[in-house]
Design an enzyme around this catalytic site. Structure first.
Site, mmCIF file in Angstrom:
data_model
loop_
_atom_site.group_PDB
_atom_site.id
_atom_site.type_symbol
_atom_site.label_atom_id
_atom_site.label_comp_id
_atom_site.label_asym_id
_atom_site.label_seq_id
_atom_site.Cartn_x
_atom_site.Cartn_y
_atom_site.Cartn_z
ATOM 1 N N TYR A 109 26.249 -33.667 15.262
ATOM 2 C CA TYR A 109 25.060 -32.954 14.793
ATOM 3 C C TYR A 109 25.367 -31.463 14.711
ATOM 4 O O TYR A 109 25.862 -30.867 15.670
ATOM 5 C CB TYR A 109 23.902 -33.194 15.765
ATOM 6 C CG TYR A 109 22.618 -32.500 15.396
ATOM 7 C CD1 TYR A 109 21.856 -32.931 14.316
ATOM 8 C CD2 TYR A 109 22.147 -31.421 16.143
ATOM 9 C CE1 TYR A 109 20.660 -32.306 13.982
ATOM 10 C CE2 TYR A 109 20.952 -30.791 15.824
ATOM 11 C CZ TYR A 109 20.219 -31.243 14.737
ATOM 12 O OH TYR A 109 19.043 -30.610 14.416
ATOM 13 N N ASP A 204 32.267 -26.659 16.293
ATOM 14 C CA ASP A 204 30.865 -26.385 16.605
ATOM 15 C C ASP A 204 30.748 -26.366 18.121
ATOM 16 O O ASP A 204 30.757 -27.413 18.775
ATOM 17 C CB ASP A 204 29.975 -27.466 15.987
ATOM 18 C CG ASP A 204 28.495 -27.242 16.273
ATOM 19 O OD1 ASP A 204 28.163 -26.417 17.151
ATOM 20 O OD2 ASP A 204 27.666 -27.904 15.629
ATOM 21 N N LYS A 232 22.817 -21.587 22.316
ATOM 22 C CA LYS A 232 22.426 -22.024 23.655
ATOM 23 C C LYS A 232 22.798 -21.027 24.753
ATOM 24 O O LYS A 232 22.079 -20.076 25.018
ATOM 25 C CB LYS A 232 22.997 -23.421 23.936
ATOM 26 C CG LYS A 232 22.452 -24.504 22.993
ATOM 27 C CD LYS A 232 22.884 -25.880 23.398
ATOM 28 C CE LYS A 232 22.461 -26.952 22.403
ATOM 29 N NZ LYS A 232 21.027 -27.188 22.332
#
Length: 392
Positions: A109, A204, A232
Site C-alpha cells: 500500500y 516506501d 508517520k
C-alpha cells in the site's frame, strides 16, 4: 472503538475503557502517545504560530536529521502525508527517467492516489475490494503489479516493457498485508535489475522509516534505493510526509527543476517541531535495543500461546514492528497472507479488545511497540493472549 484520549502506551475510549495500545496511531507514536517532551515543544511553537506559508528554519533542522540518518537521502522535500509523499515520488521518478510505467507489488500500500490502488493491501484487502470504485482505468494503465519476494515476476515485467519502466516501488517490510519480511536476495536483485534497466528503486518507508532502524529499512538491510518516502514517525504524531533521494534526482523538483509539487501546510512548524523532538528521543542510547527486545518477547509470547493451543500460526518482528498470521508459515507475499484464517483473527481481536488489548483490527495490518510499552504491558498482553488462544 471511539477514542477519547491517549497517553504513553495506553488509549481510552469515550466510555472510559482503558487499553494497552499496539496500533499507536498506525506507527507514529513510537516514543509513546502525547509524549511530554513533544507536547512541551508544540505548546512553545503554538505561541509563535502554526503555519507560515513560507520557509522556516525548523524544516532545515528536521531535513538535516533525516539526511544524516537515511543512506539515500541527499535532499528532502516535505509534504503532509505518506500518500502525498508517494504521489510526489511517483511524479519524480517519471520526470527523471522520462518514462511512465511503474512496478509495484501485490499487497503493498502506497496511499490512496489512483495509480497505486491496484492490488493495494491494507484497507482494500481487509474490505475485499480488488480495486477502489472511482478509480478511472486510465490512471492505472501504467501500473504493473509483481509478486513480493518473487524476483522472476519482476524480471518478466521488465523484459516485456523494456525501456518503459520509470521505477519500482515497494514497502521495505510489508506492513499492509500483515507483517512480511523481504528476502535479502530479493532486495539485492531489485537493486541490480533497476541498474540494468535504467529504472529507479524506491523504498516506501512511511511505515518502516525510523521504526525498524533509525535509518529505516534501507539501513537495516543494507540496500541503497535511489529515492524513498517517509511519514508517520518523522511527524511525531502530526500530519507529515517526505520524499528523499539522490541530489541529481531531487533537483528535478521545483523550484530547482521543472517538476511541480507544493502544499500550503508542507513543512509547517508544528509537524517539524514534533518530528525533531521525536527523533531526538530515538537517538538516545538503547532506544532500538529496547524496541527489539520487548517486541520480540511480545510476538514470541503470542505465537507460543497459539501453538500451545493447537492453532496454526506464524509471525515475527523487526525492532518495534510485528505481526502474525493464523496459518502455517512461511508467508512471503500477499497470496500467502490471503490464505490465513481471517475469521479466527476477527474473533481473536474482539476477545483481546474485551481484555483491554488494542491491536490492529485486521489480519492485513502490522502492529507497533513503542518506547513507553513497559515490561508489565508485555506481560499483561501475553497473559491475555494465552487466555484467548485457549478459548478460540
Amino acid at each position: 472503538v471511539v477514542f477519547d484520549k491517549v497517553k504513553g502506551s495506553y488509549s481510552w475510549d469515550v466510555d472510559g475503557n482503558k487499553y494497552i495500545d499496539y496500533v499507536g496511531s498506525w506507527g507514529p507514536a513510537i516514543c509513546g502517545a502525547a509524549r511530554d517532551e513533544v507536547n512541551d515543544a508544540l505548546v512553545e511553537q503554538l505561541a509563535k504560530g502554526t503555519s507560515f506559508g513560507a520557509p522556516c528554519a525548523l524544516e532545515n533542522e528536521l531535513a538535516k536529521m533525516v539526511i544524516d540518518a537515511v543512506p539515500c537521502a541527499e535532499m528532502v522535500r516535505f509534504c503532509n502525508s505518506g500518500t502525498e509523499a508517494c504521489m510526489g515520488v511517483l511524479r519524480l521518478m517519471r520526470a527523471h527517467t522520462g518514462r511512465e510505467k511503474i512496478i509495484k507489488f501485490d499487497g503493498c500500500y502506497h496511499g490512496h492516489a489512483d495509480p497505486f490502488l491496484v492490488q493495494a493491501g491494507s484497507g482494500v484487502a481487509t474490505l475485499g475490494l480488488p480495486d477502489s470504485p472511482g478509480t478511472p482505468g486510465g490512471s492505472t494503465k501504467d501500473t504493473l503489479v509483481a509478486t513480493y519476494n518473487d524476483l522472476d515476476s519482476v524480471k518478466a515485467i521488465l523484459e516485456a516493457n523494456k525501456g518503459e519502466v520509470a521505477g519500482i516501488i515497494l514497502e521495505g517490510v510489508v506492513g499492509n498485508s500483515g507483517f512480511i519480511v523481504p528476502d535479502q536476495s530479493f532486495l539485492e536483485g531489485l537493486r541490480a535489475l533497476c541498474d540494468e534497466h535504467g529504472a529507479l528503486l524506491c523504498f516506501d518507508e512511511v511505515m518502516t522509516g525510523f521504526r525498524i532502524s533509525y535509518g529505516g529499512a534501507q539501513k537495516h538491510f543494507g540496500i541503497m534505493p535511489d529515492v524513498a518516502t517517509f511519514g508517520k514517525v518523522i511527524g511525531g504524531g502530526l500530519p507529515v510526509g517526505a520524499y528523499v533521494g539522490r541530489k541529481d534526482i531531487m533537483e528535478n523538483v521545483a523550484p530547482a527543476g521543472p517538476m511541480y509539487q507544493a502544499g500550503t501546510l508542507s513543512g509547517n512548524p508544528l509537524a517539524m517541531v514534533a518530528g525533531i523532538e521525536t527523533l531526538k528521543i530515538l537517538q538516545q542510547e538503547g532506544s532500538y535495543e529496547q524496541l527489539q527486545e520487548r517486541t520480540e518477547r511480545l510476538i514470541n509470547g503470542i505465537i507460543e500461546a497459539g501453538k500451545e493451543n493447537g492453532h496454526a500460526i506464524t509471525g515475527g518482528s523487526i525492532s518495534g514492528m510485528f505481526g502474525f498470521f493464523f496459518r502455517d508459515g512461511p508467508v512471503k507475499c500477499f497470496a500467502d497472507a490471503a490464505k490465513s484464517d481471517t475469521e479466527k483473527f476477527a474473533k481473536w481481536h474482539r476477545m483481546m479488545l474485551e481484555r483491554g488489548i488494542y491491536l490492529a483490527p485486521s489480519q492485513y495490518e502490522a502492529g507497533f511497540v513503542g518506547l513507553q510499552h513497559s515490561e508489565e504491558d508485555i506481560d499483561a498482553t501475553i497473559a491475555a493472549a494465552k487466555e484467548v488462544m485457549a478459548l478460540l
